[in-house]
Every structure is written in structure tokens, then in C-alpha cells.
Design a protein around this motif. Structure first.
Motif, PDB file in Angstrom:
ATOM      1  N   GLU A 300       0.840  -1.204   0.000  1.00 32.27           N
ATOM      2  CA  GLU A 300       0.000   0.000   0.000  1.00 32.27           C
ATOM      3  C   GLU A 300       0.871   1.248   0.000  1.00 32.27           C
ATOM      4  O   GLU A 300       0.576   2.228  -0.696  1.00 32.27           O
ATOM      5  CB  GLU A 300      -0.909   0.007   1.229  1.00 32.27           C
ATOM      6  CG  GLU A 300      -1.947  -1.107   1.275  1.00 32.27           C
ATOM      7  CD  GLU A 300      -2.728  -1.101   2.580  1.00 32.27           C
ATOM      8  OE1 GLU A 300      -2.649  -0.081   3.317  1.00 32.27           O
ATOM      9  OE2 GLU A 300      -3.396  -2.112   2.879  1.00 32.27           O
ATOM     10  N   LYS A 303       2.473   2.023  -3.368  1.00 28.09           N
ATOM     11  CA  LYS A 303       1.508   2.682  -4.268  1.00 28.09           C
ATOM     12  C   LYS A 303       1.374   4.161  -3.912  1.00 28.09           C
ATOM     13  O   LYS A 303       1.366   5.035  -4.795  1.00 28.09           O
ATOM     14  CB  LYS A 303       0.151   1.997  -4.184  1.00 28.09           C
ATOM     15  CG  LYS A 303      -0.906   2.591  -5.116  1.00 28.09           C
ATOM     16  CD  LYS A 303      -2.229   1.883  -4.995  1.00 28.09           C
ATOM     17  CE  LYS A 303      -3.235   2.444  -5.983  1.00 28.09           C
ATOM     18  NZ  LYS A 303      -3.446   3.904  -5.832  1.00 28.09           N
ATOM     19  N   SER A 304       1.300   4.441  -2.611  1.00 23.89           N
ATOM     20  CA  SER A 304       1.186   5.831  -2.171  1.00 23.89           C
ATOM     21  C   SER A 304       2.420   6.638  -2.556  1.00 23.89           C
ATOM     22  O   SER A 304       2.311   7.777  -3.030  1.00 23.89           O
ATOM     23  CB  SER A 304       0.981   5.870  -0.653  1.00 23.89           C
ATOM     24  OG  SER A 304       1.037   7.192  -0.172  1.00 23.89           O
ATOM     25  N   ARG A 306       4.418   6.135  -5.040  1.00 22.14           N
ATOM     26  CA  ARG A 306       4.424   6.359  -6.485  1.00 22.14           C
ATOM     27  C   ARG A 306       3.379   7.378  -6.903  1.00 22.14           C
ATOM     28  O   ARG A 306       3.560   8.080  -7.898  1.00 22.14           O
ATOM     29  CB  ARG A 306       4.223   5.024  -7.208  1.00 22.14           C
ATOM     30  CG  ARG A 306       5.451   4.116  -7.126  1.00 22.14           C
ATOM     31  CD  ARG A 306       5.156   2.685  -7.463  1.00 22.14           C
ATOM     32  NE  ARG A 306       6.388   1.888  -7.479  1.00 22.14           N
ATOM     33  CZ  ARG A 306       6.440   0.572  -7.288  1.00 22.14           C
ATOM     34  NH1 ARG A 306       5.298  -0.109  -7.057  1.00 22.14           N
ATOM     35  NH2 ARG A 306       7.590  -0.066  -7.306  1.00 22.14           N
ATOM     36  N   ASP A 307       2.294   7.472  -6.146  1.00 20.04           N
ATOM     37  CA  ASP A 307       1.301   8.514  -6.425  1.00 20.04           C
ATOM     38  C   ASP A 307       1.886   9.898  -6.160  1.00 20.04           C
ATOM     39  O   ASP A 307       1.640  10.847  -6.908  1.00 20.04           O
ATOM     40  CB  ASP A 307       0.050   8.310  -5.560  1.00 20.04           C
ATOM     41  CG  ASP A 307      -0.792   7.120  -5.993  1.00 20.04           C
ATOM     42  OD1 ASP A 307      -0.622   6.661  -7.146  1.00 20.04           O
ATOM     43  OD2 ASP A 307      -1.604   6.645  -5.181  1.00 20.04           O
ATOM     44  N   GLU A 339       3.684  -8.053  -7.596  1.00 20.85           N
ATOM     45  CA  GLU A 339       2.807  -6.938  -7.255  1.00 20.85           C
ATOM     46  C   GLU A 339       3.601  -5.689  -6.911  1.00 20.85           C
ATOM     47  O   GLU A 339       3.207  -4.577  -7.259  1.00 20.85           O
ATOM     48  CB  GLU A 339       1.898  -7.324  -6.091  1.00 20.85           C
ATOM     49  CG  GLU A 339       0.786  -6.317  -5.849  1.00 20.85           C
ATOM     50  CD  GLU A 339      -0.316  -6.847  -4.955  1.00 20.85           C
ATOM     51  OE1 GLU A 339      -1.210  -6.059  -4.603  1.00 20.85           O
ATOM     52  OE2 GLU A 339      -0.286  -8.044  -4.611  1.00 20.85           O
TER      53      GLU A 339
END
Length: 464
Positions: A300, A303-304, A306-307, A339
Motif C-alpha cells: 500500500e 503505491k502511495s 508512487r502517487d 505486485e
């Protein structure tokens, strides 16, 4: 006018040779030792033959590294005969003396004064008129890396008790440097030509925990001994043209406060690169390793990150064949890697290390299974790397130049550099064609990526 005698040719000046093995942290130790010796009047010898004494800075992290260190000691004895041993294998003095009784002295890791004293005893510094009159630099560090990049060590030791590791017994508990001393060293390195700082320690995220993140004054304002404060201040340094140096964070454990450095990357104050030693993904294996088992949360957070900063590159290392690792555990790791889509991955086959708790764990994995799993994990990570690098074809990236070649028969000059996703020695490279003759190591230039393979990029400098 009498000709000036180069420092390396001063009559009577004693010379020291250095063989530095192991990680970048050991390399920094070697630089500090040589800096002190130079200040004491010694010259550096590039070979065995010209040295009055040879220092071997050893690595003792794995048995294979220990054997490499012992081979290096043997070579130094055969080639020179006057050898002082220091570094992580210093704790195994009995083993070293049994194999090499002629070693002059043995000291442990980061015991700088003991090493210098041993050199003074083995090859007393010259006291002749030439030496006494030559000003010895006390401020400038001896560097064992190219001028344009430097390792910046912020602490020693580690408070973790990972079952596969003996670092705390070799280097002790966490001992953080004062933040003003770290920043002062970084400022001097940048002023001397460093364009890339590589922040290293055993646990960069824990910087300052042992000092309760004490504050020190820096440039008129207080700063804490904390990774976030350190990163922000390093991003304020100026390479001379109004731009900060590239700053990479290595050996970062994924504590919650790591999230706070990602916006600094998005702002351009910090190189968008994190080196995080995940080691595994299976909760069962991580528990046996005595490491945090938060693999789902990490996905998680990736992903954050990379955002917030799409350019961020994440490198990590993993151990396969840890005692008790089942096929299901290993498949869990492979699925997690698919993933996570990490940019750079290194893998290691588990090696028992004398003194590590993991040696007593049940169900050791057979060597042939380790090899098979190692091959499988490298196949998966190589495929991921190839896809991520292929996606950069056609883009323009900043590249720092490491080496410029000689013109070929057609007069074309090639060069080798690295993107912000590539740390020296451990990651990939960017190979450039037809560069200008004026290009030099340390230059940071825009490069259009023309091609890629599983590890490296190929491109051309964008002019204008």
C-alpha cells in the motif's frame, strides 16, 4: 627556482597501502583511516611494492566474505610481508593469527585510532626536514571513490537483532553522529566537487534514535538528528550552479516516518530513490528472521509513494533458502515481487554465519533448492526490470557521467553514466554514444533514452 617535490616523492616519507573490502560503510572507514595517516605525514602507495606497510580492511558479514578477506590478507603478506588487519574480522584475531602469525597487528571495525597507532609502530612517521616543512592537510578527506560521488556515513552499529545477522556484535549498537557534523562533512564534500551524496549506515531510518533526535544549530536554525531533517538539509546544499547534489538514501528500513521523505523527492530536494532491505515477504519467514512482517502494508505504501512521486525508484535485497522456507513461502515472495514491481533487486542465497541465531533454526534448505530458488527469483526480477526500463525508451532523463571514453577510429566518443534510478556499483548504467569531447565525470546532462535491456539504458545527450 628549485623544482617542487611531489608529495609522493618526498625523501624518507613512509608509504601506506590499503586493501578495502566489503560494503560502502567499510570504504568510509578506510577513507577516514587514510585521511588521518596523511595528516600524520604518510603517503599513499598504489601498489604492494611501494608500501612500507599494508592495511587490509576486512569484511566479516558472511563466511564467503570472511574467506575473501583471508585471501586478501594472504596476498598482502606474500606481496609485501608487513600487514595490519582491521575491520569486521578484527573480532576473530585468533583465527587470523593462527593462519597468518606474521600479521603485525589486528584491530576491530571503526577503531581508527588503534589502526593509526599500529601503523605508527610498524612504520614510524618520518621526521626528516622535508616532511616537517610540507603542510599536511587536516581538513580534506582522502577519497577512495571518484571525485563526483561520495558516501556519507551518518551512524555506526544497529539496534536490530535479525536472526541471520551478526552486525551488532561486529559494530555494536546504534551510535548516531551529530547532525551538524554530518552536514558539515556533506558541505565540504560538495564544495570539493561531489555531485552525488550516498547516505549510508546500518539503519538510516533509525538515525538519531539513540540520541533522542537531539537538536543542533545549523546555519542559524535548529535541526534534529532525524532522517527527515537530514534529508531536507542535504537538499539545501548548492553544487555551485543553484542546484542541489543528488542525494540517495541507502539501508532504509520502512518505518512509518519514511513516508515523510517522499514529498522531498517530489520537490526535487532528494533523489527519487530508496534502498530498502525487505529481505523477504512471507510473514512466517520474516518472523523467523526477526524482522517486521508488514508486507501487505508495504505494498500500500509503495503505491502511495508512487502517487506522490511517480519517478521514485525502489531497490531492495532478498534472501532465499532461509531455514524453514517452504515452497509456499517462496511462491509468496514471487507473488509479492510481481505486485511490488520493484525497480532494482538483489538476491542472496542464505549462508550460515558463525554467531548468527539462524544457524540453530530447524529445516535447513538444501543447497540445490537454494540455487533453484535463486534462479527463479532472478528470472522474475529481471523480467520486471526489463519491462520497467523498456518503458523509459523515448524519455529524457538526467544522467550523471561516471566515465568518458577515448575517441574510436571514427572520432566518436562514448561515455558511461547513471540515471537517478541507479546507484554506483550496485545498479545499472546508462551508455551514451557520440558525446562531446568536453563532457567530464560528474557532469549531469539530459539524455534521450534510445534503447534498453534488462539492466541498462542506452541513449544520446540532448543538446541545447
Amino acid at each position: 627556482m628549485a623544482s617542487q617535490i611531489p608529495p609522493s616523492q618526498i625523501p624518507g616519507q613512509k608509504r601506506v597501502g590499503m586493501v578495502s573490502l566489503g560494503c560502502p560503510k567499510a570504504l568510509v572507514d578506510s577513507e577516514r583511516i587514510l585521511t588521518k595517516l596523511r595528516a600524520d605525514g604518510y603517503a599513499m602507495s598504489p601498489d604492494y611494492a611501494g608500501a612500507d606497510v599494508v592495511l587490509v580492511n576486512t569484511c566479516g558479514f558472511l563466511d564467503s566474505a570472511k574467506e575473501e578477506s583471508l585471501e586478501a590478507i594472504g596476498e598482502a603478506i606474500n606481496e609485501n610481508g608487513r600487514v595490519i588487519v582491521t575491520g569486521c574480522m578484527g573480532d576473530e584475531a585468533e583465527l587470523i593469527r593462527k593462519r597468518f602469525p606474521q600479521v603485525l597487528a589486528i584491530t576491530g571495525a571503526h577503531q581508527y585510532e588503534d589502526v593509526v597507532e599500529a601503523v605508527h609502530e610498524a612504520a614510524p612517521p618520518s621526521q626528516g626536514p622535508f616532511i616537517d616543512l610540507v603542510p599536511q592537510p587536516t581538513d580534506a578527506m582522502v577519497k577512495l571513490t571518484p571525485r563526483h560521488y561520495s558516501y556519507l556515513k551518518i551512524s555506526e552499529g544497529c539496534n536490530h537483532s535479525c536472526s541471520f545477522c551478526i552486525i551488532p556484535s561486529l559494530r555494536g549498537k546504534l551510535a548516531s553522529r551529530r547532525i551538524d557534523a554530518v552536514l558539515r562533512e556533506a558541505e565540504k564534500l560538495v564544495a570539493a566537487g561531489t555531485r552525488e551524496l550516498l547516505v549510508i549506515s546500518q539503519d538510516t531510518s533509525a538515525y538519531g534514535v539513540d540520541t533522542r533526535h537531539e537538536e543542533r544549530m545549523w546555519k542559524g536554525h535548529p535541526v534534529r538528528a532525524h532522517m527527515t531533517d537530514l534529508a531536507r538539509e542535504l537538499g539545501q546544499l548548492d553544487t555551485g550552479n543553484g542546484t542541489p547534489p543528488w542525494v540517495r538514501l541507502h539501508y532504509v528500513y520502512p518505518y512509518p516516518h519514511v513516508d515523510a521523505v517522499i514529498p522531498l523527492m517530489a520537490e526535487g530536494l532528494l533523489t527519487p530513490y530508496l534502498d530498502i532491505p525487505f529481505q523477504h515477504a512471507s510473514p512466517k519467514v520474516l518472523k523467523a528472521m526477526k524482522r517486521p512482517a508488514n508486507e501487505a502494508k508495504v505494498l500500500e505504501r509503495l503505491k502511495s509513494w508512487r502517487d506522490i512521486c511517480p519517478e521514485i525508484a525502489v531497490r531492495s535485497s532478498f534472501v532465499v533458502g532461509f531455514p524453514g522456507e517452504t515452497e509456499d513461502d517462496f511462491k509468496y515472495l514471487l507473488d509479492w515481487l510481481e505486485e511490488a514491481q520493484l525497480d532494482r533487486v538483489g538476491a542472496f542465497r542464505f549462508e550460515p554465519v558463525e554467531g548468527a541465531q539462524a544457524n540453530a533454526l530447524p529445516d535447513p534448505v538444501p543447497e540445490e533448492v537454494k540455487e533453484e530458488r535463486y534462479a527463479r527469483v532472478m528470472e522474475v526480477t529481471e523480467r520486471i526490470s526489463a519491462a520497467k526500463l523498456a518503458a523509459k525508451v523515448g524519455k529524457v532523463l538526467p544522467v550523471i557521467i561516471d566515465e568518458v571514453g577515448e575517441p574510436d577510429e571514427d572520432g566518436d566518443i562514448g561515455a558511461t553514466g547513471r540515471s537517478q534510478a541507479d546507484a554506483p556499483e550496485i545498479d545499472g548504467a546508462v551508455y551514451l554514444r557520440n558525446v562531446a569531447a568536453t563532457l567530464a565525470p560528474g557532469d549531469i546532462v539530459p539524455v534521450e533514452v534510445e534503447d534498453a535491456d534488462a539492466h541498462d539504458l542506452f541513449g544520446v545527450v540532448v543538446e541545447g
